[in-house]
Write an enzyme that holds these catalytic residues in place. Sequence first.
Site, PDB file in Angstrom:
ATOM      1  N   LYS A 170       5.188  -6.996  -4.342  1.00 28.32           N
ATOM      2  CA  LYS A 170       4.844  -5.574  -4.346  1.00 28.32           C
ATOM      3  C   LYS A 170       5.205  -4.979  -2.989  1.00 28.32           C
ATOM      4  O   LYS A 170       4.483  -5.149  -2.013  1.00 28.32           O
ATOM      5  CB  LYS A 170       3.353  -5.344  -4.593  1.00 28.32           C
ATOM      6  CG  LYS A 170       3.021  -3.846  -4.779  1.00 28.32           C
ATOM      7  CD  LYS A 170       1.591  -3.478  -4.432  1.00 28.32           C
ATOM      8  CE  LYS A 170       1.412  -3.110  -3.001  1.00 28.32           C
ATOM      9  NZ  LYS A 170       2.119  -1.861  -2.587  1.00 28.32           N
ATOM     10  N   GLY A 201       4.312  -0.202  -6.711  1.00 22.10           N
ATOM     11  CA  GLY A 201       3.017   0.418  -6.902  1.00 22.10           C
ATOM     12  C   GLY A 201       2.251   0.559  -5.611  1.00 22.10           C
ATOM     13  O   GLY A 201       2.692   0.109  -4.547  1.00 22.10           O
ATOM     14  N   ASP A 202       1.089   1.179  -5.699  1.00 21.28           N
ATOM     15  CA  ASP A 202       0.243   1.338  -4.523  1.00 21.28           C
ATOM     16  C   ASP A 202      -0.852   0.275  -4.525  1.00 21.28           C
ATOM     17  O   ASP A 202      -0.918  -0.575  -5.418  1.00 21.28           O
ATOM     18  CB  ASP A 202      -0.345   2.752  -4.457  1.00 21.28           C
ATOM     19  CG  ASP A 202      -1.146   3.123  -5.704  1.00 21.28           C
ATOM     20  OD1 ASP A 202      -1.597   2.216  -6.432  1.00 21.28           O
ATOM     21  OD2 ASP A 202      -1.327   4.336  -5.948  1.00 21.28           O
ATOM     22  N   GLY A 203      -1.717   0.332  -3.520  1.00 24.23           N
ATOM     23  CA  GLY A 203      -2.761  -0.666  -3.397  1.00 24.23           C
ATOM     24  C   GLY A 203      -3.715  -0.721  -4.572  1.00 24.23           C
ATOM     25  O   GLY A 203      -3.930  -1.786  -5.161  1.00 24.23           O
ATOM     26  N   PRO A 204      -4.325   0.421  -4.941  1.00 23.67           N
ATOM     27  CA  PRO A 204      -5.281   0.381  -6.051  1.00 23.67           C
ATOM     28  C   PRO A 204      -4.673  -0.039  -7.382  1.00 23.67           C
ATOM     29  O   PRO A 204      -5.293  -0.760  -8.154  1.00 23.67           O
ATOM     30  CB  PRO A 204      -5.807   1.826  -6.111  1.00 23.67           C
ATOM     31  CG  PRO A 204      -5.585   2.370  -4.734  1.00 23.67           C
ATOM     32  CD  PRO A 204      -4.323   1.723  -4.253  1.00 23.67           C
ATOM     33  N   VAL A 206      -1.696  -1.757  -8.059  1.00 21.87           N
ATOM     34  CA  VAL A 206      -1.010  -3.039  -8.146  1.00 21.87           C
ATOM     35  C   VAL A 206      -1.590  -4.057  -7.160  1.00 21.87           C
ATOM     36  O   VAL A 206      -1.795  -5.216  -7.510  1.00 21.87           O
ATOM     37  CB  VAL A 206       0.507  -2.874  -7.899  1.00 21.87           C
ATOM     38  CG1 VAL A 206       1.201  -4.229  -7.845  1.00 21.87           C
ATOM     39  CG2 VAL A 206       1.128  -2.017  -8.993  1.00 21.87           C
ATOM     40  N   GLY A 207      -1.877  -3.630  -5.933  1.00 26.62           N
ATOM     41  CA  GLY A 207      -2.392  -4.560  -4.931  1.00 26.62           C
ATOM     42  C   GLY A 207      -3.702  -5.202  -5.342  1.00 26.62           C
ATOM     43  O   GLY A 207      -3.889  -6.421  -5.175  1.00 26.62           O
ATOM     44  N   GLU A 245      -0.908 -11.072   7.917  1.00 22.95           N
ATOM     45  CA  GLU A 245      -0.389 -10.644   9.215  1.00 22.95           C
ATOM     46  C   GLU A 245      -0.770  -9.182   9.359  1.00 22.95           C
ATOM     47  O   GLU A 245      -0.266  -8.329   8.638  1.00 22.95           O
ATOM     48  CB  GLU A 245       1.129 -10.848   9.267  1.00 22.95           C
ATOM     49  CG  GLU A 245       1.703 -10.705  10.664  1.00 22.95           C
ATOM     50  CD  GLU A 245       2.443  -9.404  10.841  1.00 22.95           C
ATOM     51  OE1 GLU A 245       1.855  -8.489  11.462  1.00 22.95           O
ATOM     52  OE2 GLU A 245       3.577  -9.286  10.368  1.00 22.95           O
ATOM     53  N   CYS A 279       3.688  -3.932  14.537  1.00 21.89           N
ATOM     54  CA  CYS A 279       2.354  -4.472  14.813  1.00 21.89           C
ATOM     55  C   CYS A 279       2.342  -5.372  16.040  1.00 21.89           C
ATOM     56  O   CYS A 279       1.312  -5.520  16.690  1.00 21.89           O
ATOM     57  CB  CYS A 279       1.833  -5.215  13.594  1.00 21.89           C
ATOM     58  SG  CYS A 279       3.019  -6.374  12.887  1.00 21.89           S
ATOM     59  N   GLU A 378      -5.024   0.489  17.363  1.00 20.82           N
ATOM     60  CA  GLU A 378      -3.593   0.409  17.090  1.00 20.82           C
ATOM     61  C   GLU A 378      -3.105   1.796  16.676  1.00 20.82           C
ATOM     62  O   GLU A 378      -3.523   2.329  15.656  1.00 20.82           O
ATOM     63  CB  GLU A 378      -3.312  -0.606  15.979  1.00 20.82           C
ATOM     64  CG  GLU A 378      -1.832  -0.807  15.722  1.00 20.82           C
ATOM     65  CD  GLU A 378      -1.559  -1.821  14.630  1.00 20.82           C
ATOM     66  OE1 GLU A 378      -0.588  -2.574  14.764  1.00 20.82           O
ATOM     67  OE2 GLU A 378      -2.320  -1.855  13.643  1.00 20.82           O
TER      68      GLU A 378
END
Length: 478
Positions: A170, A201-204, A206-207, A245, A279, A378
């Site tokens: 994803k 997809g996005d987090g909600p 598919v993630g 990570e 990062c 960050e």
Amino acid sequence: MREYRKFYIDGRWTDPAGDQTFEVINPATEEVCGTVALGSAADVDAAVGAARAAFPGWAASTVGERLDLFGAIGAEYRKRAGDLAAALTEEMGAPAGLANGFQVDLAAGHLETATGILRNYRFEEQRGATLFVKEPIGVCGLITPWNWPMNQIAVKVFPALATGCTMVLKPSERSPFTGQIFAEVLAAAGVPAGVFNLVQGDGPSVGVPLSSHPEVDMISFTGSTRAGIDIARNAAATVKRVTQELGGKGPNIILDDEDFAVNVGQGVANMMGNSGQTCSAPARMLVPSGRMDEAVAAARAAVEGITIGDPTGEVALGPVVAGAQWDRIQALIQKGIEEGATVVAGGPGRPDGLEKGFFVKPTVFADVTNTMTVAREEIFGPVLVIIGYRDIDDAVAIANDTEYGLAGFVAGRDLEQARAVARRLRAGSIGINGGFDFAAPFGGYKKSGNGREWGEAGFEEYLEVKGILGYAPEAAEA
């Protein structure tokens, strides 16, 4: 205008279960540059099912078969390098030189490294009467970010393929074009059906279903610490392996020697690359307090030499990825001013002459203490803070006084001193005078994550270790 409305599942381009889409914004123009389908739990189920069915066959494949596949992937990747670079510039604003160079080249380097490791890797080793066997962990869910799309896809997909795992990828919905083209590369190279699957997809949507899926044996995630915590929670109920990570606030200790000004300038350049959206960037520059004025002058001169603008042209910096990111960076720059830091270059607002696009002025703060917000959080933009230190012990203490531990840096002519300082830094990767190595482990301490990527350490994350006791009883008797 790009239109990507199909997913790659079980060796075929398939229609999604639903009809939701996401408009991708070109960050340099603020205009829609493409549309991508958004997946759902049903699409995840289909992709995971394909990966599960393909796992026994791919796990049993020989090293020679995997090496042949890697050769085919390399040939197809080279054919599509220009397409990938153009997509990177369009979807996340990487300047053409960076996109055609390091952004695309990183994935090729990881493929070459994985090929070399696979050729010599020992999946079985007899120790006395016991056989130690390293087996593929199974079906892997791979969730990648938008800032270094090809690098992060490569450091997950290639070790997973090399070790005999199957997978569902994803990519970030903010940089979906490169993921789609990468899937086309693998399809053209002849990856067996079900071994590699792509669901956008996005987090909600598919993630979450991917990280919580009972048929997924491992999740490898790169992204923010906040999202990483959610991923771990989602995965906990099924006790799957989770490698992450996450964020960073890397210290860069500039030693007190005759290369001081050069090292400050190089530190600025390293921080500003990819518009600060890295990062592992050297976000906190630590300099001897007595040389603060020299550091400020060198940093200001370095920023003045940075070109910023249309990423399709010959510039060093493009925009940041999105309007929400631009707003957050601006708020943190303003917070630094309010807390008493001194702007020595850049500052709030867009660069002169750039009224459209999510461009941020390369910004340097001085008179920063390690307790200020700009030194703790960050920022993920082209913003550097300079902090003074009394002596080496003080520098190390400041460097380690952070909730992160992804990367650290030491710059100085005295190599023995630099080595000694590097050993004391609490982070997963320490660069001395700009060192770089595809085979080196990469990953974080503390809230920067767990597990390692790159090189042989990346292979280990995708393997289970089995001990077969009594495998050679004659060895035990001897």
